[in-house]
Enzyme design. Structure first.
Site: not given
Ligand code: A2P
Length: 332
Positions: A13, A98, A128, A233, A240
């Site tokens: 996202v 939310r 979504c 899913r 979706h």
């Molecule tokens: P990172 O790339 O460093 O893991 P998705 O939903 O596609 O799995 O992406 C999740 C997003 O949230 C990624 O950008 C991920 O970063 C970020 N993220 C997950 N955990 C954390 C955290 N504890 N702090 C900051 N960003 C996070």
């Protein structure tokens, strides 16, 4: 000109948020890409420039006007109040805020007026599946008042993040090579299958399904609307789909509903003579903005009720686009 932070910028996202800001020429003087320690230092393209991803921390929000969050609910719970205290308005894509009565839950085509009550400096972006459903149903609700919605979703893997899409693609390749599919992210094989991807609660409904129940009432501003959801899913990357049966307080015909939907904001009505493959499909909705509504039919058993088929890109209108549209309303 605005300074925008994208939290979770490396995720499915978050990347779409950056693309949406770019595509819509959002007037940002500066964009900051934030993620976890894992991807700090990595590079992302934005508007012909390269953004270096920074590690999210309590100091990340100095000078930030708008913070778009999509890094999961626990990150939002911890960091949205920090960002708001630093003076940013948070638009949070997770489920963390939310249902907080002091946090507006906003779909710009449906309830933009909710943005006036910004008590915590946090605005929530709905789930979504809920967003695309309420965009399609609001014009009908305004005229005939919805009594009850029965919705079955067919949700794409990108709604579960980047790793989920990768697992679908890997499984397709493994099956093509006659190998057993590797299962890590999903509870069961997703390629060539349909999976109930969310754990049911004690009443048999999953959290994903209950989001559709509660969020629909909050966004529509009508707690009397009944919602009966089933979420699954499907092996689709993005887009979706939803099969929706709706009953109303005032009977509504399919012909009248089509009239109402033809020029409804955010909606693309698919109608006319049957063409093979002409009905809304996720593969065609992917990487586009509208909520596609097709197969608008009078119900065969319930007079005055309707059945619809609703398809939209879950990363766009279901997440990034809705968040950026909210940001656009804030800076107007
Ligand atoms: P990172 O790339 O460093 O893991 P998705 O939903 O596609 O799995 O992406 C999740 C997003 O949230 C990624 O950008 C991920 O970063 C970020 N993220 C997950 N955990 C954390 C955290 N504890 N702090 C900051 N960003 C996070």
């Amino acid at each position: 000109m605005t300074t925008v932070a994208v939290v979770g910028a490396t995720g499915a996202v978050g990347r779409e948020m950056l693309r949406t800001l770019e595509r819509r020429n959002f007037p940002a003087k500066r964009v900051i890409a934030l993620a976890s320690e894992r991807s700090a230092g990595s590079k992302l393209d934005f508007n012909g420039k390269t953004l270096t991803v920074e590690k999210l921390g309590p100091e990340s929000f100095a000078g930030v006007d708008i913070a778009l969050f999509s890094a999961g609910a626990s990150t939002s719970k911890e960091f949205a109040p920090i960002a708001a205290a630093a003076g940013a308005v948070v638009i949070d894509n997770s489920s963390a805020w939310r249902m907080d009565p002091d946090v507006p839950l906003v779909v710009p085509e449906v309830n933009p007026g909710a943005l006036t009550a910004l008590k915590k400096g946090i605005i929530a972006n709905p789930n979504c599946s809920t967003i695309q459903m309420v965009v399609a149903l609001k014009p009908l609700h305004d005229v005939a008042r919805i009594k009850h919605i029965v919705v079955s979703t067919y949700q794409a893997t990108s709604g579960k993040g980047h790793a989920a899409v990768q697992e679908l693609k890997n499984q397709i390749a493994e099956l093509g090579q006659g190998k057993a599919p590797t299962i890590n992210v999903f509870p069961a094989q997703i390629a060539l299958n349909v999976v109930s991807d969310w754990k049911p609660g004690t009443d048999g409904y999953s959290e994903e399904e209950l989001k559709m129940v509660h969020e629909t009432k909050k966004i529509m501003g009508d707690s009397s609307i009944g919602v009966t959801p089933t979420c699954v899913r499907v092996p689709v990357v993005s887009g979706h789909s939803e099969s929706v049966h709706v009953t109303f307080h005032e009977p509504l015909s399919a012909a009248r509903a089509r009239d109402l939907l033809r020029n409804a904001p955010g909606v693309k009505l698919v109608e006319g003579e049957y063409r093979p493959g002409g009905e809304p499909q996720p593969i065609q909705a992917a990487d586009t903005d509208p909520v596609y509504v097709g197969r608008v039919r009078d119900d065969l058993a319930v007079p005055g009720a309707l059945n619809l088929w609703i398809v939209s890109d879950n990363l766009r209108k279901g997440a990034a686009l809705n968040a950026v549209q909210i940001a656009e309303l804030l800076i107007r």
